[in-house]
Scaffold this motif. Structure first.
Motif, PDB file in Angstrom:
ATOM      1  N   ILE A   1       2.609  -1.871   3.484  1.00 35.79           N
ATOM      2  CA  ILE A   1       3.931  -1.775   2.854  1.00 35.79           C
ATOM      3  C   ILE A   1       3.783  -1.571   1.353  1.00 35.79           C
ATOM      4  N   TYR A   2       2.868  -2.287   0.739  1.00 31.31           N
ATOM      5  CA  TYR A   2       2.623  -2.129  -0.693  1.00 31.31           C
ATOM      6  C   TYR A   2       2.199  -0.689  -0.999  1.00 31.31           C
ATOM      7  N   GLU A   3       1.240  -0.178  -0.242  1.00 29.00           N
ATOM      8  CA  GLU A   3       0.741   1.176  -0.478  1.00 29.00           C
ATOM      9  C   GLU A   3       1.824   2.226  -0.243  1.00 29.00           C
ATOM     10  N   ILE A   4       2.626   2.027   0.786  1.00 24.36           N
ATOM     11  CA  ILE A   4       3.728   2.946   1.061  1.00 24.36           C
ATOM     12  C   ILE A   4       4.709   2.950  -0.107  1.00 24.36           C
ATOM     13  N   GLY A   5       4.998   1.796  -0.630  1.00 26.43           N
ATOM     14  CA  GLY A   5       5.900   1.703  -1.784  1.00 26.43           C
ATOM     15  C   GLY A   5       5.374   2.448  -2.989  1.00 26.43           C
ATOM     16  N   ARG A   6       4.083   2.304  -3.260  1.00 25.92           N
ATOM     17  CA  ARG A   6       3.509   2.996  -4.423  1.00 25.92           C
ATOM     18  C   ARG A   6       3.507   4.510  -4.197  1.00 25.92           C
ATOM     19  N   LEU A   7       3.209   4.938  -2.971  1.00 26.31           N
ATOM     20  CA  LEU A   7       3.248   6.367  -2.666  1.00 26.31           C
ATOM     21  C   LEU A   7       4.662   6.910  -2.821  1.00 26.31           C
ATOM     22  N   HIS A   8       5.638   6.140  -2.381  1.00 28.25           N
ATOM     23  CA  HIS A   8       7.027   6.565  -2.528  1.00 28.25           C
ATOM     24  C   HIS A   8       7.403   6.643  -4.007  1.00 28.25           C
ATOM     25  N   ASP A   9       6.946   5.690  -4.794  1.00 26.46           N
ATOM     26  CA  ASP A   9       7.174   5.747  -6.245  1.00 26.46           C
ATOM     27  C   ASP A   9       6.606   7.045  -6.817  1.00 26.46           C
TER      28      ASP A   9
ATOM     29  N   GLU B   1       0.780   3.461  11.286  1.00 23.64           N
ATOM     30  CA  GLU B   1      -0.158   2.342  11.436  1.00 23.64           C
ATOM     31  C   GLU B   1       0.582   1.010  11.396  1.00 23.64           C
ATOM     32  N   ALA B   2       1.537   0.880  10.465  1.00 19.75           N
ATOM     33  CA  ALA B   2       2.320  -0.356  10.371  1.00 19.75           C
ATOM     34  C   ALA B   2       3.121  -0.583  11.649  1.00 19.75           C
ATOM     35  N   SER B   3       3.652   0.487  12.211  1.00 20.49           N
ATOM     36  CA  SER B   3       4.406   0.383  13.456  1.00 20.49           C
ATOM     37  C   SER B   3       3.516  -0.107  14.599  1.00 20.49           C
TER      38      SER B   3
ATOM     39  N   ILE C   1       0.311  -5.891   7.910  1.00 17.85           N
ATOM     40  CA  ILE C   1       1.322  -4.914   7.498  1.00 17.85           C
ATOM     41  C   ILE C   1       1.563  -4.969   5.987  1.00 17.85           C
ATOM     42  N   GLU C   2       1.351  -6.132   5.387  1.00 12.88           N
ATOM     43  CA  GLU C   2       1.693  -6.336   3.978  1.00 12.88           C
ATOM     44  C   GLU C   2       1.041  -5.309   3.045  1.00 12.88           C
ATOM     45  N   GLN C   3      -0.232  -5.082   3.180  1.00 14.37           N
ATOM     46  CA  GLN C   3      -0.927  -4.126   2.312  1.00 14.37           C
ATOM     47  C   GLN C   3      -0.406  -2.713   2.538  1.00 14.37           C
TER      48      GLN C   3
END
Length: 73
Positions: free
Chosen positions: A54-62, A23-25, A50-52
């Motif tokens: 990226i935030y969600e992707i970061g938390r999922l990666h965490d 989706e970000a892409s 894209i900002e939100q």
């Protein structure tokens, strides 16, 4: 935690990360099209979505990293 619990959770998180990255892409591609058409203000506005993600992707990666550490303990 046992592998039967952790593995499906990691897989689900990775599927969600992939979907959000896709989706970000798509948003980045739209922003690029706006910029190439000469509408820089619109490009910036579109890219802000894209900002939100990226935030969600970061938390999922965490979460994936934490679950991975838990599976090794």
């Amino acid at each position: 935690m046992d592998a039967q619990t952790i593995e499906p959770a990691i897989k689900a998180c990775l599927v969600e990360i992939h979907a959000k990255l896709k989706e970000a892409s798509q948003i980045a591609k739209a922003a690029q099209a706006c910029a190439e058409a000469g509408s820089l203000a619109e490009a910036v506005h579109v890219s802000m979505d894209i900002e939100q993600l990226i935030y969600e992707i970061g938390r999922l990666h965490d979460a994936v990293c934490l679950l991975g550490r838990l599976s090794r303990s």
